[in-house]
Design a protein around this motif. Structure first.
Motif, PDB file in Angstrom:
ATOM      1  N   LEU A 112      36.619  31.614  38.901  1.00 52.50           N
ATOM      2  CA  LEU A 112      37.910  31.837  39.558  1.00 52.50           C
ATOM      3  C   LEU A 112      38.982  32.188  38.525  1.00 52.50           C
ATOM      4  O   LEU A 112      39.813  33.074  38.759  1.00 52.50           O
ATOM      5  CB  LEU A 112      38.337  30.592  40.343  1.00 52.50           C
ATOM      6  CG  LEU A 112      37.491  30.235  41.563  1.00 52.50           C
ATOM      7  CD1 LEU A 112      37.942  28.903  42.139  1.00 52.50           C
ATOM      8  CD2 LEU A 112      37.560  31.334  42.617  1.00 52.50           C
ATOM      9  N   TYR A 113      38.945  31.503  37.387  1.00 55.55           N
ATOM     10  CA  TYR A 113      39.894  31.793  36.304  1.00 55.55           C
ATOM     11  C   TYR A 113      39.729  33.242  35.849  1.00 55.55           C
ATOM     12  O   TYR A 113      40.713  33.965  35.687  1.00 55.55           O
ATOM     13  CB  TYR A 113      39.686  30.831  35.126  1.00 55.55           C
ATOM     14  CG  TYR A 113      40.627  31.131  33.987  1.00 55.55           C
ATOM     15  CD1 TYR A 113      41.870  30.507  33.913  1.00 55.55           C
ATOM     16  CD2 TYR A 113      40.302  32.077  33.016  1.00 55.55           C
ATOM     17  CE1 TYR A 113      42.755  30.815  32.889  1.00 55.55           C
ATOM     18  CE2 TYR A 113      41.177  32.385  31.991  1.00 55.55           C
ATOM     19  CZ  TYR A 113      42.406  31.752  31.933  1.00 55.55           C
ATOM     20  OH  TYR A 113      43.282  32.073  30.927  1.00 55.55           O
ATOM     21  N   ALA A 114      38.495  33.664  35.645  1.00 54.01           N
ATOM     22  CA  ALA A 114      38.217  35.030  35.176  1.00 54.01           C
ATOM     23  C   ALA A 114      38.706  36.078  36.173  1.00 54.01           C
ATOM     24  O   ALA A 114      39.169  37.154  35.774  1.00 54.01           O
ATOM     25  CB  ALA A 114      36.727  35.203  34.895  1.00 54.01           C
ATOM     26  N   VAL A 163      36.058  33.011  25.407  1.00 52.64           N
ATOM     27  CA  VAL A 163      34.752  33.114  26.037  1.00 52.64           C
ATOM     28  C   VAL A 163      34.539  31.805  26.781  1.00 52.64           C
ATOM     29  O   VAL A 163      34.561  30.730  26.180  1.00 52.64           O
ATOM     30  CB  VAL A 163      33.636  33.307  24.983  1.00 52.64           C
ATOM     31  CG1 VAL A 163      32.269  33.313  25.640  1.00 52.64           C
ATOM     32  CG2 VAL A 163      33.876  34.578  24.187  1.00 52.64           C
ATOM     33  N   LEU A 164      34.375  31.881  28.094  1.00 49.04           N
ATOM     34  CA  LEU A 164      34.176  30.668  28.889  1.00 49.04           C
ATOM     35  C   LEU A 164      32.684  30.414  29.085  1.00 49.04           C
ATOM     36  O   LEU A 164      31.935  31.327  29.432  1.00 49.04           O
ATOM     37  CB  LEU A 164      34.861  30.801  30.251  1.00 49.04           C
ATOM     38  CG  LEU A 164      36.380  30.882  30.226  1.00 49.04           C
ATOM     39  CD1 LEU A 164      36.916  31.153  31.622  1.00 49.04           C
ATOM     40  CD2 LEU A 164      36.981  29.602  29.661  1.00 49.04           C
ATOM     41  N   CYS A 165      32.289  29.188  28.871  1.00 49.00           N
ATOM     42  CA  CYS A 165      30.911  28.746  29.078  1.00 49.00           C
ATOM     43  C   CYS A 165      31.006  27.441  29.839  1.00 49.00           C
ATOM     44  O   CYS A 165      31.699  26.516  29.394  1.00 49.00           O
ATOM     45  CB  CYS A 165      30.228  28.555  27.726  1.00 49.00           C
ATOM     46  SG  CYS A 165      28.536  27.956  27.865  1.00 49.00           S
ATOM     47  N   ALA A 166      30.363  27.349  30.985  1.00 49.59           N
ATOM     48  CA  ALA A 166      30.581  26.175  31.829  1.00 49.59           C
ATOM     49  C   ALA A 166      29.342  25.796  32.613  1.00 49.59           C
ATOM     50  O   ALA A 166      28.369  26.538  32.680  1.00 49.59           O
ATOM     51  CB  ALA A 166      31.743  26.449  32.783  1.00 49.59           C
ATOM     52  N   PRO A 223      41.729  38.097  34.186  1.00 53.87           N
ATOM     53  CA  PRO A 223      40.685  38.831  33.445  1.00 53.87           C
ATOM     54  C   PRO A 223      41.134  39.291  32.053  1.00 53.87           C
ATOM     55  O   PRO A 223      40.314  39.481  31.169  1.00 53.87           O
ATOM     56  CB  PRO A 223      40.387  40.028  34.350  1.00 53.87           C
ATOM     57  CG  PRO A 223      41.619  40.204  35.176  1.00 53.87           C
ATOM     58  CD  PRO A 223      42.163  38.810  35.379  1.00 53.87           C
ATOM     59  N   GLN A 224      42.427  39.433  31.850  1.00 54.50           N
ATOM     60  CA  GLN A 224      42.949  39.886  30.565  1.00 54.50           C
ATOM     61  C   GLN A 224      42.738  38.850  29.451  1.00 54.50           C
ATOM     62  O   GLN A 224      42.868  39.179  28.272  1.00 54.50           O
ATOM     63  CB  GLN A 224      44.436  40.259  30.662  1.00 54.50           C
ATOM     64  CG  GLN A 224      45.372  39.087  30.895  1.00 54.50           C
ATOM     65  CD  GLN A 224      45.537  38.678  32.357  1.00 54.50           C
ATOM     66  OE1 GLN A 224      44.703  38.952  33.217  1.00 54.50           O
ATOM     67  NE2 GLN A 224      46.636  37.996  32.632  1.00 54.50           N
ATOM     68  N   HIS A 225      42.386  37.625  29.814  1.00 56.76           N
ATOM     69  CA  HIS A 225      42.206  36.571  28.818  1.00 56.76           C
ATOM     70  C   HIS A 225      40.739  36.233  28.583  1.00 56.76           C
ATOM     71  O   HIS A 225      40.416  35.271  27.888  1.00 56.76           O
ATOM     72  CB  HIS A 225      42.988  35.316  29.195  1.00 56.76           C
ATOM     73  CG  HIS A 225      44.459  35.577  29.244  1.00 56.76           C
ATOM     74  ND1 HIS A 225      45.183  36.023  28.170  1.00 56.76           N
ATOM     75  CD2 HIS A 225      45.345  35.507  30.274  1.00 56.76           C
ATOM     76  CE1 HIS A 225      46.449  36.186  28.515  1.00 56.76           C
ATOM     77  NE2 HIS A 225      46.561  35.889  29.788  1.00 56.76           N
TER      78      HIS A 225
END
Length: 143
Positions: A134-136, A121-124, A140-142
């Protein structure tokens, strides 16, 4: 793309953080702080431009308080982007926006692989949020 070796920060108690090595040896280093652990997807906090992961430290008590209400608390990492905070300063040779985006996005992917994290879960904040978006889109699989 900038690979990274990781210097971890292990909380000895809620206010005293001591550096420890993760044992991962790639070319560059990305600093991170690990907060808790479980089998849940970890939360990864990524700072914005001109700062480091320490910007999130005032939030740690509230993060613990909120997460402790669940049956299982996920691991949480505060990551310093390459060139920021306590991470290494690799040679930055990007000449355009796509190369710069890949420099940061690919370093996060290298870190995820090195940490053996399947999903996160990315929180930024600020530029960190842009890089995480951009990473997502790229991985998207991660997410």
């Amino acid at each position: 793309a900038a690979p990274g070796s990781l210097t971890a920060w292990k909380p000895e108690n809620s206010t005293n953080f001591q550096p420890t090595q993760t044992g991962i040896a790639l070319q560059q280093s990305t600093n991170e702080l690990r907060i808790a652990s479980s089998d849940m997807s970890p939360i990864v906090l990524c700072h914005g431009y001109g700062s480091g992961g320490a910007v999130f430290l005032p939030c740690i008590a509230n993060l613990f308080s909120t997460l402790s209400s669940y049956d299982c608390m996920p691991a949480a990492y505060i990551v310093d982007w390459l060139g920021c905070g306590l991470s290494s300063r690799p040679r930055f040779e990007c000449t355009n926006a796509p190369e710069t985006e890949s420099f940061f996005v690919d370093s996060l992917e290298q870190w995820r692989k090195a940490m053996d994290i399947e999903k996160m879960v990315l929180c930024a904040h600020s530029l960190g949020a842009y890089m995480c978006a951009l990473y997502a889109m790229k991985y998207p699989q991660h997410i």
